[in-house]
Design a protein around this motif. Sequence first.
Motif, PDB file in Angstrom:
ATOM      1  N   LEU A  69      -5.967   5.941   6.724  1.00  0.00           N
ATOM      2  CA  LEU A  69      -6.931   6.886   7.477  1.00  0.00           C
ATOM      3  C   LEU A  69      -6.541   6.785   9.065  1.00  0.00           C
ATOM      4  O   LEU A  69      -6.505   7.410   9.968  1.00  0.00           O
ATOM      5  N   SER A  70      -6.517   5.186   9.431  1.00  0.00           N
ATOM      6  CA  SER A  70      -6.459   4.946  10.860  1.00  0.00           C
ATOM      7  C   SER A  70      -4.836   5.402  11.317  1.00  0.00           C
ATOM      8  O   SER A  70      -4.950   5.438  12.609  1.00  0.00           O
ATOM      9  N   LYS A  71      -4.114   5.681  10.540  1.00  0.00           N
ATOM     10  CA  LYS A  71      -2.737   5.992  10.943  1.00  0.00           C
ATOM     11  C   LYS A  71      -2.689   7.440  11.157  1.00  0.00           C
ATOM     12  O   LYS A  71      -1.330   7.846  11.587  1.00  0.00           O
ATOM     13  N   LEU A  72      -3.573   8.167  10.719  1.00  0.00           N
ATOM     14  CA  LEU A  72      -3.364   9.585  10.872  1.00  0.00           C
ATOM     15  C   LEU A  72      -3.959  10.255  11.864  1.00  0.00           C
ATOM     16  O   LEU A  72      -5.052   9.950  12.743  1.00  0.00           O
ATOM     17  N   PRO A  91       0.938  -1.184   0.191  1.00  0.00           N
ATOM     18  CA  PRO A  91       0.136  -0.093  -0.028  1.00  0.00           C
ATOM     19  C   PRO A  91       0.785   1.258   0.025  1.00  0.00           C
ATOM     20  O   PRO A  91       1.885   1.386   0.720  1.00  0.00           O
ATOM     21  N   LEU A  92       0.367   2.081  -0.712  1.00  0.00           N
ATOM     22  CA  LEU A  92       1.309   3.520  -0.799  1.00  0.00           C
ATOM     23  C   LEU A  92       1.442   4.068   0.436  1.00  0.00           C
ATOM     24  O   LEU A  92       2.745   4.515   0.871  1.00  0.00           O
ATOM     25  N   TYR A  93       0.537   4.151   1.363  1.00  0.00           N
ATOM     26  CA  TYR A  93       0.678   4.705   2.828  1.00  0.00           C
ATOM     27  C   TYR A  93       1.751   3.827   3.590  1.00  0.00           C
ATOM     28  O   TYR A  93       2.440   4.632   4.533  1.00  0.00           O
ATOM     29  N   LEU A  97     -16.080  10.859   3.546  1.00  0.00           N
ATOM     30  CA  LEU A  97     -16.902  10.323   4.456  1.00  0.00           C
ATOM     31  C   LEU A  97     -16.333   9.287   5.458  1.00  0.00           C
ATOM     32  O   LEU A  97     -16.513   9.253   6.745  1.00  0.00           O
ATOM     33  N   ALA A  98     -15.144   8.505   4.948  1.00  0.00           N
ATOM     34  CA  ALA A  98     -14.421   7.522   5.627  1.00  0.00           C
ATOM     35  C   ALA A  98     -13.648   8.303   6.702  1.00  0.00           C
ATOM     36  O   ALA A  98     -13.294   7.778   7.695  1.00  0.00           O
ATOM     37  N   ALA A  99     -13.019   9.453   6.296  1.00  0.00           N
ATOM     38  CA  ALA A  99     -12.331  10.256   7.150  1.00  0.00           C
ATOM     39  C   ALA A  99     -13.031  10.851   8.494  1.00  0.00           C
ATOM     40  O   ALA A  99     -12.721  10.732   9.661  1.00  0.00           O
TER      41      ALA A  99
END
Length: 249
Positions: free
Chosen positions: A122-125, A94-96, A144-146
């Motif tokens: 997102l869970s890492k931010l 994954p790019l992230y 929405l996910a954020a």
Amino acid sequence: MSAFLKKLFKPKWKNQNPITRKEYISGLNSSKDEDKEILVKLARNDADNQVRRAAINQINSVDTLVELYNSEFSALKPAIEGRLEALAQSNSIPLYEMISDQALLTELIISASNAIQYQGALSKLPQTALENIAVNAKINQVRLAAAEQVTDETQLSSIEKQAKTKDKKVYRLVKAKLKTIKDSKKQSADISDKQEALVKSLEAHAITESTNLYEAKLLTLLSAWSELEHQSNSECQSRFNASKATCLT
């Protein structure tokens, strides 16, 4: 050396013809320091954007691409994003997972046209980054996910204000989350008020000189406390225990 000889021995990556420069780029290997240096120079400085894109697409170093991205004008940032995504896909990563710079990762997520590479990021931010994405991301599913992962009341309130006229789904989501927080706070406050009232009643009972229905009142207070005890704070619990001990002596 004459101008003719200088022109004859001039490196192809410095050739005046952009087609020649592009053709030369295709044979460069960014794993070699000398080739990498040429690619970076072309990516940064070439007069032809097509040549610059060709150089970017030949670079395999994530750190180098990130450095270019942070120093680039917006016109070529999509090309660098595309190269980063291609490297992630080719390595099945994954790019992230390849980018440790949270500010850059946030910027990439906001501008992304394809969210697949950022699933799980997102869970890492931090909450502030999630707020930024929830308001500004290009893809509505990402916004929405954020927003779903924002738990901080301050950030949620900020998103609610900004999304009110821009994104109905995000606005409804954060409004519901804020209501849940408000209701939870009210419930906690109500419980605290009940606990405080019970403790005060028990403290008064512990020092009363009246013996009329003393034991029955004590049992009623203890029973009421047992329903709230698991939510009491240490100070309240300590006061209750001290008064209870006094009542039982």
